[in-house]
Design a protein around this motif. Structure first.
Motif, PDB file in Angstrom:
ATOM      1  N   THR A 192       5.587  12.744  -0.825  1.00 17.75           N
ATOM      2  CA  THR A 192       6.861  13.067  -0.177  1.00 17.75           C
ATOM      3  C   THR A 192       7.304  11.958   0.779  1.00 17.75           C
ATOM      4  O   THR A 192       8.364  12.066   1.375  1.00 17.75           O
ATOM      5  N   VAL A 193       6.468  10.916   0.946  1.00 13.70           N
ATOM      6  CA  VAL A 193       6.885   9.822   1.831  1.00 13.70           C
ATOM      7  C   VAL A 193       7.872   8.937   1.075  1.00 13.70           C
ATOM      8  O   VAL A 193       7.585   8.441  -0.007  1.00 13.70           O
ATOM      9  N   ARG A 194       9.053   8.789   1.658  1.00  7.70           N
ATOM     10  CA  ARG A 194      10.090   7.962   1.023  1.00  7.70           C
ATOM     11  C   ARG A 194      10.501   6.798   1.915  1.00  7.70           C
ATOM     12  O   ARG A 194      11.098   5.845   1.441  1.00  7.70           O
ATOM     13  N   SER A 195      10.219   6.920   3.236  1.00  9.90           N
ATOM     14  CA  SER A 195      10.695   5.866   4.135  1.00  9.90           C
ATOM     15  C   SER A 195       9.631   5.559   5.180  1.00  9.90           C
ATOM     16  O   SER A 195       9.134   6.465   5.852  1.00  9.90           O
ATOM     17  N   LEU A 212       1.036  -2.477   3.770  1.00  9.34           N
ATOM     18  CA  LEU A 212       1.113  -1.040   3.492  1.00  9.34           C
ATOM     19  C   LEU A 212       1.755  -0.794   2.136  1.00  9.34           C
ATOM     20  O   LEU A 212       1.325   0.086   1.380  1.00  9.34           O
ATOM     21  N   SER A 213       2.756  -1.595   1.784  1.00  8.01           N
ATOM     22  CA  SER A 213       3.384  -1.361   0.480  1.00  8.01           C
ATOM     23  C   SER A 213       2.414  -1.720  -0.640  1.00  8.01           C
ATOM     24  O   SER A 213       2.401  -1.077  -1.687  1.00  8.01           O
ATOM     25  N   ALA A 214       1.542  -2.722  -0.419  1.00  6.45           N
ATOM     26  CA  ALA A 214       0.532  -3.046  -1.441  1.00  6.45           C
ATOM     27  C   ALA A 214      -0.494  -1.907  -1.525  1.00  6.45           C
ATOM     28  O   ALA A 214      -0.902  -1.498  -2.616  1.00  6.45           O
ATOM     29  N   LEU A 215      -0.873  -1.367  -0.365  1.00  2.00           N
ATOM     30  CA  LEU A 215      -1.892  -0.301  -0.354  1.00  2.00           C
ATOM     31  C   LEU A 215      -1.377   0.990  -0.990  1.00  2.00           C
ATOM     32  O   LEU A 215      -2.071   1.630  -1.777  1.00  2.00           O
ATOM     33  N   LEU A 216      -0.147   1.364  -0.644  1.00  2.00           N
ATOM     34  CA  LEU A 216       0.360   2.664  -1.118  1.00  2.00           C
ATOM     35  C   LEU A 216       0.905   2.554  -2.543  1.00  2.00           C
ATOM     36  O   LEU A 216       0.922   3.539  -3.276  1.00  2.00           O
ATOM     37  N   ASP A 217       1.362   1.363  -2.904  1.00  2.32           N
ATOM     38  CA  ASP A 217       1.771   1.070  -4.285  1.00  2.32           C
ATOM     39  C   ASP A 217       2.664   2.174  -4.870  1.00  2.32           C
ATOM     40  O   ASP A 217       2.364   2.739  -5.911  1.00  2.32           O
ATOM     41  N   ASP A 218       3.748   2.464  -4.146  1.00  3.25           N
ATOM     42  CA  ASP A 218       4.648   3.529  -4.592  1.00  3.25           C
ATOM     43  C   ASP A 218       6.084   2.981  -4.546  1.00  3.25           C
ATOM     44  O   ASP A 218       6.653   2.815  -3.463  1.00  3.25           O
ATOM     45  N   PRO A 219       6.676   2.685  -5.694  1.00  8.62           N
ATOM     46  CA  PRO A 219       8.012   2.062  -5.697  1.00  8.62           C
ATOM     47  C   PRO A 219       9.107   2.963  -5.141  1.00  8.62           C
ATOM     48  O   PRO A 219      10.227   2.511  -4.903  1.00  8.62           O
ATOM     49  N   THR A 258      11.545  -5.978  -3.163  1.00  8.45           N
ATOM     50  CA  THR A 258      12.959  -5.626  -3.110  1.00  8.45           C
ATOM     51  C   THR A 258      13.199  -4.324  -2.336  1.00  8.45           C
ATOM     52  O   THR A 258      14.332  -4.029  -1.982  1.00  8.45           O
ATOM     53  N   GLN A 259      12.163  -3.547  -2.121  1.00  5.62           N
ATOM     54  CA  GLN A 259      12.352  -2.301  -1.367  1.00  5.62           C
ATOM     55  C   GLN A 259      12.145  -2.500   0.142  1.00  5.62           C
ATOM     56  O   GLN A 259      12.032  -1.546   0.888  1.00  5.62           O
ATOM     57  N   HIS A 260      12.075  -3.800   0.605  1.00  7.60           N
ATOM     58  CA  HIS A 260      11.908  -4.100   2.037  1.00  7.60           C
ATOM     59  C   HIS A 260      13.230  -4.580   2.638  1.00  7.60           C
ATOM     60  O   HIS A 260      13.942  -5.368   2.013  1.00  7.60           O
TER      61      HIS A 260
END
Ligand SMILES: C[S@@+](CC[C@H](N)C(=O)[O-])C[C@H]1O[C@@H](n2cnc3c(N)ncnc32)[C@H](O)[C@@H]1O
Ligand SMILES: [Zn+2]
Length: 277
Positions: free
Chosen positions: A86-89, A104-111, A138-140
């Protein structure tokens, strides 16, 4: 959603276009990909926040992975407590050059997760945006803004990071969603004790205190020692406030000391409950 710093309306964000609000305010996207949402009339100094030398030292030191245990602890906690997809942001207030959001984006790996951050230091935000471009993240999104006036609409952040950086706690609560987690990272009692032994006549360790009146759900301690070269010690020293307060002799004593350096973080994890809104 980003918020106009001049009139607090939502900003519409379209690729390769200035960000605009309905009242005609517009903010250019710089070539490095960041947006300056700190109007000149809100700047208290010409170059607020960390200076270029501090940003460069932090970038080199963090990119070498020395503080990875910290972001791994935060990543594991998010997975354990918000592992329900449920984490989106995820938002980093005082993000510096963006290291923790990249990790964190590498660890969570959720596009599906959007990563956003602000810092008041333009040179730090430039580095954060450039590195996001280089790694095609691109999501940063990164903006220049103060954490005392977050340029965000209310109630939309699922995870807020505040790592060794100031924030207005009312602002933090305003931007969080109900159930949102706020990770406040502060130095714990033994942090950099080897430096402090050279810098102060007497060192009185004091335990950090959680903020009052906010639901504290957990405290995490992350401590380890680092054996560093003198170049790495110099980077670590330069990224701390001691870089400005210590004289050259004391700086040399810290950097030339061959001892391992103690890293000691306290993470206060707060959660926005419905009653606190
Ligand atoms: C010690 S650094 C930590 C940076 C990053 N969180 C990290 O741990 O790598 C503190 C950061 O807070 C920023 N800062 C200071 N005052 C600020 C403010 N009012 N609003 C936003 N950022 C601020 C500084 O420019 C600096 O990048
Ligand atoms: Zn506006």
């Amino acid at each position: 959603m980003w918020q106009c710093p001049l009139c607090a309306s939502p900003l519409s964000v379209q690729t390769n276009q200035p960000w605009r609000c309905d009242n005609g305010h517009s903010f250019d996207v710089a070539k490095q990909g960041y947006v300056n949402l700190l109007p000149v009339q809100f700047k208290k100094s010409l170059q607020p926040g960390d200076d270029k030398a501090m940003v460069q030292a932090r970038e080199a030191f963090l990119n070498a992975g020395f503080y990875d245990p910290l972001i791994q602890a935060i990543g594991a906690d998010i997975r354990t407590h918000r592992g329900d997809n449920t984490v989106r942001s995820i938002y980093d207030a005082g993000c510096g050059e963006g290291y923790y959001l990249r990790q964190l984006s590498a660890l969570l790996d959720d596009p599906q997760i959007v990563y956003q951050g602000n810092d008041i230091a333009k040179n730090a935000v430039i580095r954060a945006a450039k590195q996001a471009q280089q790694h095609q993240l691109t999501q940063h999104q990164y903006v220049v803004a103060s954490s005392f006036h977050l340029p965000l609409q209310s109630n939309q952040i699922d995870v807020l990071l505040q790592i060794f950086a100031p924030i207005d706690s009312a602002e933090a609560l305003r931007v969080l969603n109900t159930g949102g987690l706020w990770y406040q990272v502060v130095p714990n009692q033994s942090h950099l004790q080897e430096f402090k032994a050279h810098l102060y006549d007497t060192v009185t360790p004091h335990a950090p205190q959680a903020l009052p009146d906010i639901a504290l759900v957990r405290e995490l301690d992350v401590a380890f020692t680092l054996t560093l070269t003198s170049i790495q010690k110099s980077q670590l020293f330069t990224m701390t406030p001691y870089a400005h307060s210590a004289n050259a002799i004391k700086r040399a004593l810290c950097i030339d000391d061959p001892s391992a350096v103690t890293i000691d973080f306290k993470i206060f994890v707060y959660q926005l409950t419905a009653e606190q809104e």
